[in-house]
Design a protein around this motif. Structure first.
Motif, short mmCIF file in Angstrom:
data_model
loop_
_atom_site.label_atom_id
_atom_site.label_comp_id
_atom_site.label_asym_id
_atom_site.label_seq_id
_atom_site.Cartn_x
_atom_site.Cartn_y
_atom_site.Cartn_z
N VAL A 1 0.85 -1.21 0.00
CA VAL A 1 0.00 0.00 0.00
C VAL A 1 0.88 1.25 0.00
O VAL A 1 0.64 2.19 -0.77
CB VAL A 1 -0.94 0.01 1.22
CG1 VAL A 1 -1.69 1.34 1.29
CG2 VAL A 1 -1.94 -1.13 1.14
N THR B 1 -3.55 -4.60 -3.01
CA THR B 1 -3.73 -3.92 -1.72
C THR B 1 -5.10 -4.17 -1.10
O THR B 1 -5.25 -4.09 0.12
CB THR B 1 -3.51 -2.41 -1.88
OG1 THR B 1 -4.40 -1.91 -2.89
CG2 THR B 1 -2.08 -2.12 -2.30
N ARG C 1 -1.76 7.66 0.20
CA ARG C 1 -1.56 6.22 0.44
C ARG C 1 -1.89 5.85 1.90
O ARG C 1 -2.46 4.80 2.16
CB ARG C 1 -0.12 5.83 0.10
CG ARG C 1 0.19 5.98 -1.38
CD ARG C 1 1.64 5.70 -1.69
NE ARG C 1 1.95 6.04 -3.08
CZ ARG C 1 3.13 5.87 -3.65
NH1 ARG C 1 4.14 5.38 -2.94
NH2 ARG C 1 3.32 6.20 -4.91
N LEU D 1 -4.71 3.28 3.18
CA LEU D 1 -4.40 2.28 4.21
C LEU D 1 -5.41 2.34 5.35
O LEU D 1 -5.91 1.30 5.82
CB LEU D 1 -2.98 2.52 4.73
CG LEU D 1 -2.47 1.57 5.81
CD1 LEU D 1 -2.34 0.17 5.25
CD2 LEU D 1 -1.13 2.06 6.34
#
Length: 332
Positions: free
Chosen positions: A180, A189, A235, A239
């Motif tokens: 990720v 991911t 990112r 996540l």
């Protein structure tokens, strides 16, 4: 050379390190656990404590019988005069652990062998995938993965078969976390969500240890990753969304977890954790050696059951004995 032959050769070259990893993993597996595989030992691993023979295995037998009888009740009157076993049941939603219940109860040793074999090989695979991502060299990753798969603490966790599942899920989480942060495609991911859910179902207190570790990991990773700060924040946002999705997917376990926690005698111990933590500096040399021995090997220094500290071994001294801590030291 025709294009098809050239493509086949490239595929073989890419697969060859993983074939070597598979071969070495299983040669070590047979060598280490031959006594169990041949039926000369009750448990697969060397560190056999009271929990193994008086708790872990009998609970697994009980769950297997209830599963085959169709008595999937939240409480079982034969366990602790009415113990809530729903949280324990939910741990076996994990497909790898489910086979321990699907097998006939009489074949439980074979089920444990199969489940452990699958988990050890998956641990080696995901360890190799992670280290390949970090080291940028597949053969270096093979060596690192073998070390990671057969560390002393992984072997120690064999005294409770659910703990091997924990280190596997941690390794999968670590690999997917890295993917990720590296901006990998969603088809990779997105697996972070079900893995997080399985982690919550399988072992919630090792999940929260992993969450703490992940926070520091992400902070540290931002010092080395070569992308624009805004892209990195995006990112981290992805996540967070994937992690929340995993928590929601595994939320069925939360009531059972809370019930098991508040009905146990550990509730009082946790409330006194601050005072207990201050006593960590008062341990005897044997206690420190026990922690170190269990970190680096299977009781290398010999104290064995000499640990008599005031802190709960698994919940208060986990940083001293956990492979998460060892990995953090090596990584840093």
């Amino acid at each position: 050379m025709t294009p098809s032959n050239s493509a086949s050769k490239r595929c073989l070259n890419k697969a060859f390190p993983y074939l070597v990893l598979f071969l070495l993993t299983n040669l070590i597996f047979v060598g280490l656990y031959r006594h169990f595989l041949l039926g000369h030992a009750a448990y697969m691993y060397a560190d056999i404590g009271n929990d193994s023979l008086s708790s872990s295995y009998p609970i697994l037998v009980m769950l297997s019988r209830l599963f085959h009888d169709g008595n999937l009740t939240a409480y079982d009157l034969t366990a602790g005069l009415g113990t809530d076993i729903s949280a324990t049941y939910l741990q076996y939603i994990n497909p790898i652990k489910l086979m321990m219940l699907v097998f006939p109860t009489a074949k439980l040793p074979a089920a444990i062998i199969c489940s452990t074999w699958v988990q050890v090989n998956l641990l080696a695979l995901f360890g190799c995938l992670y280290f390949r991502q970090m080291l940028k060299n597949v053969w270096a990753a093979v060596v690192a993965a073998l070390c990671w798969t057969y560390t002393g603490y992984v072997v120690l966790w064999g005294q409770n078969y659910s703990f091997l599942t924990t280190i596997l899920l941690f390794t999968m989480t670590l690999y997917l976390l890295e993917m990720v942060l590296d901006g990998a495609s969603l088809k990779i991911t997105l697996w972070f969500t079900p893995v997080t859910a399985l982690f919550l179902l399988s072992n919630y207190y090792f999940l929260y240890m992993t969450v703490v570790f992940a926070v520091f990991y992400v902070l540290l990773r931002c010092l080395f990753i070569k992308v624009k700060p805004l892209d990195y924040l995006k990112r981290i946002g992805v996540l967070a969304i994937l992690a929340v999705g995993g928590a929601l997917m595994g939320a069925i376990s939360v009531p059972s977890i809370l019930s098991a926690f508040f009905s146990s005698n550990r509730t009082g111990a946790v409330s006194e954790a601050g005072a207990a933590f201050s006593r960590i500096f008062w341990y005897s040399p044997a206690e420190y050696l026990t922690m170190l021995g269990r970190l680096f090997s299977i009781n290398l220094f010999g104290p064995g059951s000499g640990y008599t500290g005031a802190l709960n071994y698994y919940e208060m001294v986990e940083l001293a004995v956990s492979s998460l801590f060892l990995f953090a030291l090596v990584y840093l």
